[in-house]
Every structure is written in C-alpha cells, then in structure tokens.
Design a protein around this motif. Structure first.
Motif, PDB file in Angstrom:
ATOM      1  N   GLY A   1       0.849  -1.200   0.000  1.00  0.00           N
ATOM      2  CA  GLY A   1       0.000   0.000   0.000  1.00  0.00           C
ATOM      3  C   GLY A   1       0.879   1.242   0.000  1.00  0.00           C
ATOM      4  N   ALA A   2       0.703   2.071  -1.040  1.00  0.00           N
ATOM      5  CA  ALA A   2       1.572   3.262  -1.178  1.00  0.00           C
ATOM      6  C   ALA A   2       0.796   4.543  -0.881  1.00  0.00           C
ATOM      7  N   GLY A   3      -0.254   4.423  -0.097  1.00  0.00           N
ATOM      8  CA  GLY A   3      -1.057   5.608   0.252  1.00  0.00           C
ATOM      9  C   GLY A   3      -0.397   6.430   1.338  1.00  0.00           C
ATOM     10  N   GLN A   4      -1.231   7.210   2.031  1.00  0.00           N
ATOM     11  CA  GLN A   4      -0.773   8.131   3.068  1.00  0.00           C
ATOM     12  C   GLN A   4       0.197   7.477   4.057  1.00  0.00           C
ATOM     13  N   MET A   5      -0.177   6.306   4.582  1.00  0.00           N
ATOM     14  CA  MET A   5       0.664   5.660   5.589  1.00  0.00           C
ATOM     15  C   MET A   5       1.823   4.902   4.948  1.00  0.00           C
ATOM     16  N   GLY A   6       1.541   4.166   3.862  1.00  0.00           N
ATOM     17  CA  GLY A   6       2.570   3.342   3.220  1.00  0.00           C
ATOM     18  C   GLY A   6       3.759   4.160   2.756  1.00  0.00           C
ATOM     19  N   ASN A   7       3.495   5.355   2.190  1.00  0.00           N
ATOM     20  CA  ASN A   7       4.644   6.127   1.698  1.00  0.00           C
ATOM     21  C   ASN A   7       5.469   6.686   2.850  1.00  0.00           C
ATOM     22  N   GLY A   8       4.808   7.042   3.941  1.00  0.00           N
ATOM     23  CA  GLY A   8       5.543   7.519   5.116  1.00  0.00           C
ATOM     24  C   GLY A   8       6.375   6.402   5.738  1.00  0.00           C
TER      25      GLY A   8
ATOM     26  N   ARG B   1      -9.897  -2.099   5.572  1.00  0.00           N
ATOM     27  CA  ARG B   1     -11.018  -3.045   5.443  1.00  0.00           C
ATOM     28  C   ARG B   1     -10.487  -4.441   5.644  1.00  0.00           C
ATOM     29  N   GLU B   2     -11.133  -5.164   6.553  1.00  0.00           N
ATOM     30  CA  GLU B   2     -10.591  -6.470   6.944  1.00  0.00           C
ATOM     31  C   GLU B   2     -10.496  -7.440   5.768  1.00  0.00           C
ATOM     32  N   THR B   3     -11.486  -7.424   4.877  1.00  0.00           N
ATOM     33  CA  THR B   3     -11.462  -8.365   3.742  1.00  0.00           C
ATOM     34  C   THR B   3     -10.253  -8.094   2.842  1.00  0.00           C
ATOM     35  N   VAL B   4      -9.917  -6.810   2.678  1.00  0.00           N
ATOM     36  CA  VAL B   4      -8.770  -6.446   1.835  1.00  0.00           C
ATOM     37  C   VAL B   4      -7.482  -6.948   2.486  1.00  0.00           C
ATOM     38  N   LYS B   5      -7.356  -6.716   3.795  1.00  0.00           N
ATOM     39  CA  LYS B   5      -6.124  -7.095   4.501  1.00  0.00           C
ATOM     40  C   LYS B   5      -5.960  -8.622   4.499  1.00  0.00           C
TER      41      LYS B   5
ATOM     42  N   GLU C   1      -3.372 -13.698   2.530  1.00  0.00           N
ATOM     43  CA  GLU C   1      -3.584 -15.007   1.888  1.00  0.00           C
ATOM     44  C   GLU C   1      -2.788 -15.118   0.594  1.00  0.00           C
ATOM     45  N   ASP C   2      -2.773 -14.035  -0.198  1.00  0.00           N
ATOM     46  CA  ASP C   2      -2.044 -14.061  -1.478  1.00  0.00           C
ATOM     47  C   ASP C   2      -0.534 -14.148  -1.255  1.00  0.00           C
ATOM     48  N   LEU C   3      -0.063 -13.496  -0.185  1.00  0.00           N
ATOM     49  CA  LEU C   3       1.380 -13.474   0.083  1.00  0.00           C
ATOM     50  C   LEU C   3       1.900 -14.820   0.576  1.00  0.00           C
TER      51      LEU C   3
ATOM     52  N   ARG D   1      -7.327 -11.787  15.166  1.00  0.00           N
ATOM     53  CA  ARG D   1      -8.166 -12.326  14.088  1.00  0.00           C
ATOM     54  C   ARG D   1      -7.406 -12.311  12.760  1.00  0.00           C
ATOM     55  N   LEU D   2      -6.703 -11.202  12.456  1.00  0.00           N
ATOM     56  CA  LEU D   2      -5.913 -11.160  11.206  1.00  0.00           C
ATOM     57  C   LEU D   2      -4.856 -12.262  11.228  1.00  0.00           C
ATOM     58  N   ALA D   3      -4.189 -12.425  12.383  1.00  0.00           N
ATOM     59  CA  ALA D   3      -3.110 -13.421  12.516  1.00  0.00           C
ATOM     60  C   ALA D   3      -3.637 -14.837  12.311  1.00  0.00           C
ATOM     61  N   SER D   4      -4.850 -15.089  12.809  1.00  0.00           N
ATOM     62  CA  SER D   4      -5.399 -16.452  12.766  1.00  0.00           C
ATOM     63  C   SER D   4      -5.669 -16.908  11.338  1.00  0.00           C
TER      64      SER D   4
END
Ligand code: CAA
Length: 291
Positions: A10-17, A93-97, A102-104, A125-128
């Motif tokens: 993600g290269a948005g506001q947070m990713g670029n910083g 968004r949880e589904t995006v994350k 999963e893809d990685l 939950r994300l970790a699981s």
C-alpha cells in the motif's frame, strides 16, 4: 532475527511515510501497490518530504539520495515474499487485509514477520488467518510518519517473544519510541483520539459551535497542534468512521456510536484533505470551513 529488507503493501498516506522512514534508517524497501500511478505519486511525495528534511538540516542531500536508492516499487504483491518483514498498510477493510496476507502466504520465507498497520482491526483475528500467528503483530505508525515519534506495538494472542523483541529493535533503529498496547479495539491512541474527534463532530452537529470555533477552542484552549475537525480531515473521515464502527461493534457500548454527521460527510464522498473537501474545503488558496 536480523531484519534488513522490508516489504510495504500500500503506497497511500501511511505506506509512503513508512517506506520513507525505513529507507532513511538503512533498510531496503520494496513498496507495493495495485496502481502504478499510486506508486509514482508515493515516490514523488517521499522525495518532496525528504526535501523538507534536507532544507531543515535534519538529513543531508546524500542521505536523501541513498534512501531513495533503497526503495524499489512493484505492482506484483508476490515480489515482497523474500523480504524479512512485511508491513501491510492497505485500505482499512478487513477483507482487503486478509486477502493480501492469503495471497502473500505461499511466497513467504519461513522466518518472515508479518505485520499490519491497522488502526483498529483485531490483530489476533488477522493473525489467525495466516500460517504464522506467532510471527504476526500490529505495527501502528502515526501520520505524518516521518514526524510522529510513536509506534504502537500490538501483540496478538499467539505472538511470540522473539517477534516482539525484533520489532522493538526495529522501532529503536528508526529512532522512534514504541508503546505496547493490548489487542483490544483501536488499541491506545485511537481508543482515546477517535471518541474525541467524534465528540467534536457531535458538538458541530448539535450546533454548540461551528468548525472554526471548535478547532480554535481545542488549539488555543488545550494546546492541540491541530483542531479535532482539521485533524479528522487530515486522517480521512472514512478512516475515522471505520475506527468508530470498530469501537462501537467491538466494545458494544453506545458511547462509541458514530455521529450521524460524520456518516453524512463520508456518504457525500467528502473525506477530508485527500478528496479536497471535508470539514474544510481545500480547493481554494486557503481551507474554508464547510459549516
Ligand atoms: N514529512 C517530513 N516532514 C514533515 C512532514 C512530512 N510528511 N510533515 C511535516 N513535516 C515537518 C516539517 O518540515 C516541520 O519540520 P521542523 O519541525 O523541522 O520545522 C515539522 O514537521 C512541522 O511541520 P510544519 O511546520 O509544516 O507544520 P506544523 O507545525 O503545523 O506541524 C504537524 C504539522 C506535525 C502535522 C502538526 O500539525 C501535528 O502534529 N498535527 C497532529 C498530528 C497528529 O495528531 N497525528 C496523529 C494522527 S492519528 C494517527 O495517525 C493514527 C491513526 O491510526 C488514525
């Protein structure tokens, strides 16, 4: 665990910083986004923000050139697989994350640490949903990343001690300060900050003050660097609303109900600075309050 290479999703506001501060600290960074344009904009913004640091003698021209040379970009997520540490900074968004992890997964080294810069979603939950919950953590940076000193470190229920220690060392190498937070909705900073912003929107909604008087009150009366509505526009009203919803649903307490006026701004697509309009209109020379 010796972390040398970092993948940022993600290269948005947070990713670029995040890419900015890791490259300056000497890490090799692979920055990923689905959009080539977003990657180009991120690189330009990183260079511009480093120029500010050069002009204020925080870094040298040589530091800037070396840091920029450490950042490579890709639209192929799997190119991040061989990095030592992955920081997901995609849409809140949880589904995006979950889809990103999963893809990685099939492309990762066994020792790669996975982290999310989520501002509120459950780390456990994300970790699981990954193959390595013990090597998964919340790694929460504040905006603007090159300026803000704090990084929240959030352990999921399964996170092991070597992973926590490795990330703590990374925060030190970045020259920042870590605060440990337990994995409950919105952690520490947003658990406190977002209800304040939401209350500022209620104050506006109920006509107690207008945008200018509310922001001036908190800047001059409480010494906040930005007023709460200006700060909401800076963070993004969609992000503020998403965090309030996580607090409301996760803690099941009506005191966290999002203000209907916040919802209305988001429905209008007035998301703050990034869309040119929020509690202020940014399309002219100076920001003008919209209420
Ligand atoms: N990159 C590099 N440097 C930057 C920068 C950036 N993106 N943005 C600002 N700066 C630097 C400036 O060059 C300047 O440097 P010096 O101190 O060396 O002069 C310094 O930061 C201050 O900048 P400005 O003079 O341009 O502006 P300012 O004094 O008004 O400060 C601010 C700007 C730092 C953003 C300040 O208004 C502030 O602290 N605001 C509050 C920010 C905040 O609360 N952030 C947390 C949001 S919550 C969050 O992020 C969590 C979440 O999950 C939602």
């Amino acid at each position: 665990m010796d972390i040398k290479t970092v993948g940022v999703v993600g290269a948005g506001q947070m990713g670029n910083g995040i890419a900015h501060v890791f490259a300056l600290a000497g890490y090799d960074v692979v920055l990923n986004d689905i959009s080539v344009d977003a990657l180009g904009r991120a690189l330009a913004l990183i260079a511009k923000n480093m120029d500010r640091q050069v002009s204020r003698d925080k870094i040298s021209e040589a530091d800037k050139a070396a840091a920029l040379a450490r950042i490579s970009t890709t639209t192929t997520l799997t190119d991040l697989g061989q990095t030592d540490l992955i920081i997901e900074a995609a849409t809140e968004r949880e589904t995006v994350k979950t889809a990103i992890f999963e893809d990685l997964q099939p492309h990762l080294k066994p020792e790669t640490i996975l982290t999310s810069n989520t501002s509120s979603i459950s780390i456990t939950r994300l970790a699981s949903r990954t193959d390595r919950p013990e090597k998964f953590m919340g790694f929460h940076f504040m905006n603007p990343v090159p300026v803000m000193q704090l990084v929240e470190l959030i352990r999921g229920i399964a996170t092991d001690e070597p992973t926590y220690t490795a990330l703590h060392k990374v925060v030190e190498k970045l020259g920042k300060t870590a605060a440990s937070a337990e994995d409950f909705p919105a952690f520490i900073v947003n658990r406190i900050l977002m209800p304040m912003i939401n209350e500022a929107v209620y104050t506006l909604y109920e006509g107690v003050g207008n945008v200018k008087s509310i922001d001036e009150s908190m800047k001059l009366g409480a010494n906040h660097p930005m007023g709460p509505l200006e700060l909401a526009d800076f963070i993004g009203l969609d992000t503020c609303l998403a965090i309030m919803n996580v607090l409301h649903e996760g803690l099941a307490d009506t005191k966290y109900r999002p203000c209907p006026l916040l919802t209305k701004y988001v429905e209008a697509g007035w998301l703050g600075r990034k869309t040119g309009r929020g509690f202020y209109d940014y399309r002219g020379e100076v920001p003008v309050p919209t209420r």
